[in-house]
Design a protein around this motif. Structure first.
Motif, short mmCIF file in Angstrom:
data_model
loop_
_atom_site.label_atom_id
_atom_site.label_comp_id
_atom_site.label_asym_id
_atom_site.label_seq_id
_atom_site.Cartn_x
_atom_site.Cartn_y
_atom_site.Cartn_z
N GLU A 52 0.83 -1.21 0.00
CA GLU A 52 0.00 0.00 0.00
C GLU A 52 0.87 1.26 0.00
OE1 GLU A 52 -3.08 -0.12 2.97
OE2 GLU A 52 -3.50 -2.21 2.54
N LEU A 53 1.96 1.24 0.73
CA LEU A 53 2.88 2.38 0.74
C LEU A 53 3.44 2.62 -0.66
CD1 LEU A 53 4.89 1.73 4.04
CD2 LEU A 53 2.92 3.22 3.70
N LYS A 54 3.79 1.54 -1.35
CA LYS A 54 4.30 1.65 -2.71
C LYS A 54 3.27 2.29 -3.62
CE LYS A 54 7.01 0.37 -6.28
NZ LYS A 54 8.39 0.85 -6.51
N ALA A 55 2.02 1.86 -3.50
CA ALA A 55 0.95 2.40 -4.34
C ALA A 55 0.75 3.88 -4.07
CB ALA A 55 -0.34 1.63 -4.10
N LEU A 56 0.73 4.26 -2.80
CA LEU A 56 0.53 5.67 -2.45
C LEU A 56 1.69 6.52 -2.95
CD1 LEU A 56 -0.91 5.23 1.14
CD2 LEU A 56 -2.17 5.88 -0.91
N ASP A 57 2.89 5.98 -2.89
CA ASP A 57 4.06 6.72 -3.37
C ASP A 57 4.08 6.83 -4.90
OD1 ASP A 57 4.90 7.06 -0.77
OD2 ASP A 57 6.37 5.44 -0.83
N MET A 58 3.40 5.91 -5.59
CA MET A 58 3.36 5.93 -7.06
C MET A 58 2.22 6.78 -7.61
SD MET A 58 4.18 1.95 -8.11
CE MET A 58 3.95 2.30 -9.85
N ALA A 59 1.30 7.18 -6.75
CA ALA A 59 0.15 7.95 -7.21
C ALA A 59 0.60 9.26 -7.85
CB ALA A 59 -0.79 8.22 -6.04
N LYS A 60 -0.16 9.70 -8.84
CA LYS A 60 0.15 10.96 -9.52
C LYS A 60 -1.15 11.58 -10.01
CE LYS A 60 0.75 8.84 -14.09
NZ LYS A 60 1.61 8.67 -15.28
N GLY A 61 -1.18 12.90 -10.06
CA GLY A 61 -2.30 13.62 -10.65
C GLY A 61 -3.62 13.43 -9.91
N LYS A 62 -4.69 13.65 -10.65
CA LYS A 62 -6.04 13.52 -10.09
C LYS A 62 -6.30 12.04 -9.79
CE LYS A 62 -10.85 14.77 -11.03
NZ LYS A 62 -11.79 15.33 -12.03
N THR A 63 -6.66 11.74 -8.55
CA THR A 63 -6.67 10.35 -8.08
C THR A 63 -8.05 9.93 -7.61
OG1 THR A 63 -4.34 10.48 -7.43
CG2 THR A 63 -5.65 8.75 -6.42
N LEU A 64 -8.42 8.70 -7.95
CA LEU A 64 -9.67 8.09 -7.51
C LEU A 64 -9.35 6.94 -6.56
CD1 LEU A 64 -12.81 7.77 -7.92
CD2 LEU A 64 -12.23 6.06 -9.68
N ASP A 65 -9.96 6.96 -5.39
CA ASP A 65 -9.79 5.90 -4.40
C ASP A 65 -11.07 5.06 -4.39
OD1 ASP A 65 -9.16 4.30 -2.25
OD2 ASP A 65 -9.11 5.90 -0.76
N VAL A 66 -10.99 3.86 -4.96
CA VAL A 66 -12.16 3.01 -5.16
C VAL A 66 -12.39 2.11 -3.94
CG1 VAL A 66 -13.22 1.26 -6.63
CG2 VAL A 66 -11.74 3.02 -7.64
N SER A 74 -7.20 7.86 1.15
CA SER A 74 -7.56 9.20 0.68
C SER A 74 -6.99 10.27 1.59
CB SER A 74 -9.08 9.35 0.59
OG SER A 74 -9.61 8.56 -0.43
N LEU A 75 -7.04 10.05 2.88
CA LEU A 75 -6.54 11.04 3.83
C LEU A 75 -5.03 11.23 3.69
CD1 LEU A 75 -8.67 10.16 6.98
CD2 LEU A 75 -8.74 12.30 5.69
N VAL A 76 -4.30 10.13 3.46
CA VAL A 76 -2.85 10.24 3.26
C VAL A 76 -2.55 11.09 2.04
CG1 VAL A 76 -0.76 8.96 2.65
CG2 VAL A 76 -2.25 8.09 4.46
N LEU A 77 -3.22 10.78 0.93
CA LEU A 77 -2.97 11.53 -0.31
C LEU A 77 -3.42 12.98 -0.19
CD1 LEU A 77 -3.96 8.86 -2.98
CD2 LEU A 77 -1.67 9.57 -2.30
N GLN A 78 -4.51 13.20 0.49
CA GLN A 78 -5.01 14.55 0.69
C GLN A 78 -4.00 15.39 1.46
OE1 GLN A 78 -9.45 14.95 1.36
NE2 GLN A 78 -8.71 15.77 3.29
N GLU A 79 -3.39 14.78 2.48
CA GLU A 79 -2.37 15.47 3.27
C GLU A 79 -1.14 15.81 2.43
OE1 GLU A 79 -1.61 12.90 6.55
OE2 GLU A 79 -3.60 13.20 7.45
N LYS A 80 -0.90 15.01 1.37
CA LYS A 80 0.22 15.26 0.47
C LYS A 80 -0.11 16.29 -0.60
CE LYS A 80 2.57 10.77 0.83
NZ LYS A 80 3.14 9.64 0.05
N GLY A 81 -1.36 16.77 -0.60
CA GLY A 81 -1.75 17.79 -1.55
C GLY A 81 -2.41 17.27 -2.82
N PHE A 82 -2.77 15.99 -2.86
CA PHE A 82 -3.41 15.42 -4.03
C PHE A 82 -4.86 15.86 -4.15
CE2 PHE A 82 0.25 12.73 -4.05
CZ PHE A 82 0.32 12.14 -5.31
#
Length: 239
Positions: A52-66, A74-82
């Motif tokens: 999961e950490l790998k996936a979150l670190d690979m995320a880019k751009g506008k992101t959908l959390d299914v 979502s909260l982790v990515l939101q805190e990173k500014g996504f």
């Protein structure tokens, strides 16, 4: 989804309000009764498994959390500014995510979603929502609709063939099974019993084969400790 048939949502709501909950029980014709530890749905970044950490670190751009559940990713990515949108079919889970501070939350079925996303996250065996191998073409057609040019799907799953290993180390799949990763489940929380649902555990080779048949490439980018893996799916024509 009717909130009276929403055991996971009710369990998430209870845990969010009281920091404790009764057992979220999981039943299947093929397996012994199991349960989902509620605290894992609320874990912080530092408590997440490597996949999961790998996936979150690979995320880019506008992101959908299914199938976002309680919204931990979502909260982790939101805190990173996504710019992240969380979706779930559970109304009580959606309400809990809003209360927890997830900014963009929709009570939404993935297969009827509109919009375009650069990254689609399907974690905690999120690709399981496809249900059966037969429904994989429908999944890829939906990706055609919502995956932005150059976009990626980051999903994890498990090869559960080990479940059918006999005492001699041989895999003995029951004759009545079309594919050993197709299963049906039902959840219960207190007196709330959900409807049965299909869930897919897909091994990496089968995912790659089906992706290729539908114009996509599936690459394994990480492997877990218990037959699980993280895949990155991209459009073949963009390679």
């Amino acid at each position: 989804m009717n909130s009276k048939k929403d055991p996971m949502g009710r369990a998430i709501a209870d845990y969010w309000k009281t920091k404790k909950a009764e057992r979220l029980r999981v039943f299947s014709p093929m397996f012994e009764e199991d349960e989902i530890p509620l605290q894992t749905l609320f874990r912080k970044y530092e408590d997440m498994p490597d996949i999961e950490l790998k996936a979150l670190d690979m995320a880019k751009g506008k992101t959908l959390d299914v199938g976002a559940g309680a919204g931990c990713h979502s909260l982790v990515l939101q805190e990173k500014g996504f710019d992240v949108t969380a979706i779930d079919i559970s109304p009580l889970s959606v309400q809990a995510m809003k209360e927890r501070g997830v900014k963009n939350v929709l009570e939404q079925d993935f297969f009827t979603l509109k919009g375009q996303y650069d990254t689609i996250l399907m974690l905690m065996n999120g690709i399981g929502i496809v249900g059966t191998l037969e429904r994989l073409p429908k999944f890829f057609r939906q990706l055609d609709n919502i995956l932005a040019p150059g976009g990626q799907v980051l999903c994890d799953s498990s090869d559960i063939s080990y479940v059918f290993e006999d005492e001699n180390g041989m895999i003995d799949i029951p004759n009545e099974m079309d594919y050993y990763g197709e299963h049906s489940f039902r959840m219960q929380y207190k007196d709330t019993i959900g409807e049965p649902f299909d869930w897919l555990y897909i091994d990496a080779d089968t995912l790659k084969e089906n992706a290729a048949k539908n114009g996509y490439i599936a690459e394994i980018v990480a492997e877990g400790e218990h037959y699980d893996y993280l895949a990155r799916i991209t459009k073949m024509s963009e390679r």
